[in-house]
Design a protein around this motif. Structure first.
Motif, PDB file in Angstrom:
ATOM      1  N   GLN A 249       0.657  30.987   8.853  1.00 45.51           N
ATOM      2  CA  GLN A 249       0.171  30.501   7.562  1.00 45.51           C
ATOM      3  C   GLN A 249      -0.407  29.097   7.665  1.00 45.51           C
ATOM      4  OE1 GLN A 249       3.257  30.942   4.611  1.00 45.51           O
ATOM      5  NE2 GLN A 249       3.280  33.160   4.764  1.00 45.51           N
ATOM      6  N   ASP A 250      -0.474  28.578   8.875  1.00 49.65           N
ATOM      7  CA  ASP A 250      -0.966  27.214   9.090  1.00 49.65           C
ATOM      8  C   ASP A 250      -2.366  27.246   9.710  1.00 49.65           C
ATOM      9  OD1 ASP A 250      -1.427  24.539   9.894  1.00 49.65           O
ATOM     10  OD2 ASP A 250       0.728  24.193  10.067  1.00 49.65           O
ATOM     11  N   PRO A 251      -3.399  26.788   8.969  1.00 51.08           N
ATOM     12  CA  PRO A 251      -4.756  26.799   9.526  1.00 51.08           C
ATOM     13  C   PRO A 251      -4.915  25.858  10.710  1.00 51.08           C
ATOM     14  CG  PRO A 251      -4.708  25.609   7.439  1.00 51.08           C
ATOM     15  CD  PRO A 251      -3.376  26.263   7.582  1.00 51.08           C
TER      16      PRO A 251
ATOM     17  N   PHE B  26      -9.532  26.435   9.214  1.00 47.35           N
ATOM     18  CA  PHE B  26      -9.315  27.368  10.315  1.00 47.35           C
ATOM     19  C   PHE B  26     -10.633  27.658  11.034  1.00 47.35           C
ATOM     20  CE2 PHE B  26      -8.862  31.829  11.839  1.00 47.35           C
ATOM     21  CZ  PHE B  26      -7.788  31.658  12.706  1.00 47.35           C
ATOM     22  N   ALA B  27     -11.696  27.888  10.262  1.00 48.90           N
ATOM     23  CA  ALA B  27     -12.995  28.217  10.846  1.00 48.90           C
ATOM     24  C   ALA B  27     -13.559  27.067  11.679  1.00 48.90           C
ATOM     25  CB  ALA B  27     -13.976  28.595   9.739  1.00 48.90           C
ATOM     26  N   ASP B  28     -13.246  25.838  11.293  1.00 47.63           N
ATOM     27  CA  ASP B  28     -13.722  24.676  12.053  1.00 47.63           C
ATOM     28  C   ASP B  28     -13.155  24.643  13.472  1.00 47.63           C
ATOM     29  OD1 ASP B  28     -15.255  23.778   9.970  1.00 47.63           O
ATOM     30  OD2 ASP B  28     -13.766  22.343   9.225  1.00 47.63           O
ATOM     31  N   ARG B  29     -12.103  25.425  13.719  1.00 45.20           N
ATOM     32  CA  ARG B  29     -11.457  25.421  15.024  1.00 45.20           C
ATOM     33  C   ARG B  29     -11.736  26.699  15.823  1.00 45.20           C
ATOM     34  NH1 ARG B  29      -7.183  22.082  15.650  1.00 45.20           N
ATOM     35  NH2 ARG B  29      -5.816  23.698  16.506  1.00 45.20           N
ATOM     36  N   LEU B  30     -12.676  27.500  15.352  1.00 42.64           N
ATOM     37  CA  LEU B  30     -12.959  28.758  16.044  1.00 42.64           C
ATOM     38  C   LEU B  30     -13.432  28.539  17.478  1.00 42.64           C
ATOM     39  CD1 LEU B  30     -14.678  30.973  13.297  1.00 42.64           C
ATOM     40  CD2 LEU B  30     -12.325  31.065  14.130  1.00 42.64           C
ATOM     41  N   HIS B  31     -14.092  27.418  17.738  1.00 42.60           N
ATOM     42  CA  HIS B  31     -14.562  27.165  19.104  1.00 42.60           C
ATOM     43  C   HIS B  31     -13.395  27.038  20.080  1.00 42.60           C
ATOM     44  CE1 HIS B  31     -13.674  23.133  17.549  1.00 42.60           C
ATOM     45  NE2 HIS B  31     -13.591  22.715  18.819  1.00 42.60           N
TER      46      HIS B  31
ATOM     47  N   LEU C 209      -4.879  33.966  10.670  1.00 43.29           N
ATOM     48  CA  LEU C 209      -4.477  33.069   9.587  1.00 43.29           C
ATOM     49  C   LEU C 209      -4.188  33.882   8.335  1.00 43.29           C
ATOM     50  CD1 LEU C 209      -4.177  30.257   8.203  1.00 43.29           C
ATOM     51  CD2 LEU C 209      -6.618  30.458   7.627  1.00 43.29           C
ATOM     52  N   VAL C 210      -3.011  33.687   7.761  1.00 45.77           N
ATOM     53  CA  VAL C 210      -2.675  34.274   6.463  1.00 45.77           C
ATOM     54  C   VAL C 210      -3.087  33.282   5.386  1.00 45.77           C
ATOM     55  CG1 VAL C 210      -0.844  35.235   5.031  1.00 45.77           C
ATOM     56  CG2 VAL C 210      -0.702  35.440   7.529  1.00 45.77           C
TER      57      VAL C 210
END
Length: 411
Positions: free
Chosen positions: A311-313, A347-352, A330-331
């Motif tokens: 649950q933590d982005p 969360f998306a900012d860390r996809l790399h 990610l929930v």
């Protein structure tokens, strides 16, 4: 005012070829899944028997039958196919609380007599819900007197009694087993399913992909029930993609509970290991290396893929070795839309970082089109949730579906 009614499913049982012990739970499951996907909050429903449900709508004086009528058509197809044989009728009784309870307790013969002689009914209105030329309406109405206003206190108490199974005197409601599809946004296809299993006495269905309100209190019992559901699914044709089984992180890493989980995992068919995956939920932001080692050592003997759900982005993907697990999900948090989208963006900012570790990233508890579109725009590979796929009776893994046609509703 709150509209209250008893919806009753009348089935030509002899033409189904099924025994009452099989037909009742089957009708209950199909109807429950349909109502779960269509009769949405603040409207509520609760099972009274295998064939009847309490329906409420706090925003109306009279129930809208448009969505209910489709249930009859879907049950007709489920039980009798596309032919003309068989008959499914939906009866809706609207009246006082006492009258609704009395109608739910009537046997089929008594209901049949009441259709012919309305004086046998308690005060209220009995209708057959049907569709004529594409329009849903109440047909064959039998009205004995005007309905009464029902206060919210009675509604809540009755829903609670129905949800705990006390309204069913003959036998408990059956276990509700289902799946919800995992959607691969880059190719527009469902690539797997998350398994769920809900006791008949539960107030709402359990689901790993719909947030805290759909999570069970007894996580170990839930995980065991889902494993049993997966075994049954794999014993039937139609499973062509991965099945994800819920596994509670804190249970698995505790030595005192691990033995029970190993016993549960040993029931999974070894021949189908390639179709099995573990969805490890309630994973903390920075899981201990020893805990991850235990999880992998325990699960990898029985499943092919391991997904960590957090649950933590800001989950610390940097600390995981490359390919330590198959994926991290990610929930999305409970809260308003702004908070949920903020967590998604973080969360998306860390996809790399996930790509660098060769670990897939995913988002679950996607509830609506806005969140789904945000996931697609952010290039999140995998998404799940009620805004993607509602609870299904059969796996959908392998099915192509354009994103504009989502969510996939109950089959």
């Amino acid at each position: 005012m709150t509209a209250v009614a008893c919806l009753r499913v009348a089935v030509d049982a002899e033409k189904t070829g099924l025994s009452p012990a099989v037909l009742g739970p089957l009708v209950a499951k199909f109807s429950g899944i349909y109502l779960e996907s269509r009769w949405q909050w603040p409207r509520q429903f609760a099972p009274l028997t295998h064939y009847s449900f309490l329906l409420t709508d706090p925003r109306a004086d009279e129930l809208d039958v448009q969505e209910l009528a489709r249930l009859g058509e879907e049950l007709q197809t489920k039980l009798f196919g596309e032919g003309e044989g068989g008959d499914v009728r939906l009866l809706l009784f609207e009246g006082t609380p006492e009258a609704v309870q009395a109608f739910a307790a009537m046997d089929e013969a008594a209901v049949g007599r009441a259709l012919l002689d309305p004086s046998l009914l308690a005060p209220g209105r009995l209708s057959r819900v049907e569709i004529t030329e594409g329009v849903a309406h109440r047909a064959e109405q039998a009205v004995t007197t005007a309905g009464a206003v029902v206060g919210p206190n009675w509604v809540e108490q009755h829903l609670a009694r129905g949800a705990t199974g006390k309204a069913t005197a003959d036998q408990p409601m059956p276990q509700l087993e289902g799946v919800q599809g995992i959607y691969f946004t880059l190719r527009g296809v469902f690539v797997g399913d998350v398994v769920s299993s809900t006791p008949g006495a539960a107030k709402t269905h359990y689901s790993l992909v719909e947030g805290d309100e759909h999570m069970p209190a007894d996580t170990q019992a839930f995980d065991v029930d889902c494993a049993a559901a997966a075994v049954r699914l794999l014993s039937e044709p139609g499973v062509h993609a991965m099945l994800y089984l819920p596994v509670c992180y804190s249970n698995l890493v505790r030595a005192s509970r691990r033995t029970a989980y190993e016993t549960m995992l040993a029931t999974l068919p070894a021949a189908h290991k390639g179709l099995l995956a573990a969805a490890v939920y309630d994973v903390p932001r920075d899981p201990a290396f020893s805990a991850l080692a235990t999880i992998k050592a325990t699960l990898s003997r029985y499943v092919t893929n391991i997904d960590l759900r957090t649950q933590d982005p800001g989950f610390e993907i940097e600390k995981l070795p490359p390919q330590a697990v198959t994926s991290v999900t990610l929930v999305l948090p409970h809260g308003d839309q702004r908070a949920r989208l903020a967590a998604l963006r973080r969360f998306a900012d860390r996809l790399h970082l996930y790509r660098k570790k060769q670990i897939w990233a995913a988002v679950t508890n996607v509830r609506n089109r806005l969140e789904l579109d945000a996931c697609i725009a952010a290039h999140v590979p995998f998404v799940t949730g009620p805004g993607v796929c509602r609870l299904q009776m059969a796996p959908v893994g392998g099915r192509m579906q354009p994103p504009e046609a989502l969510p996939l509703l109950a089959a």
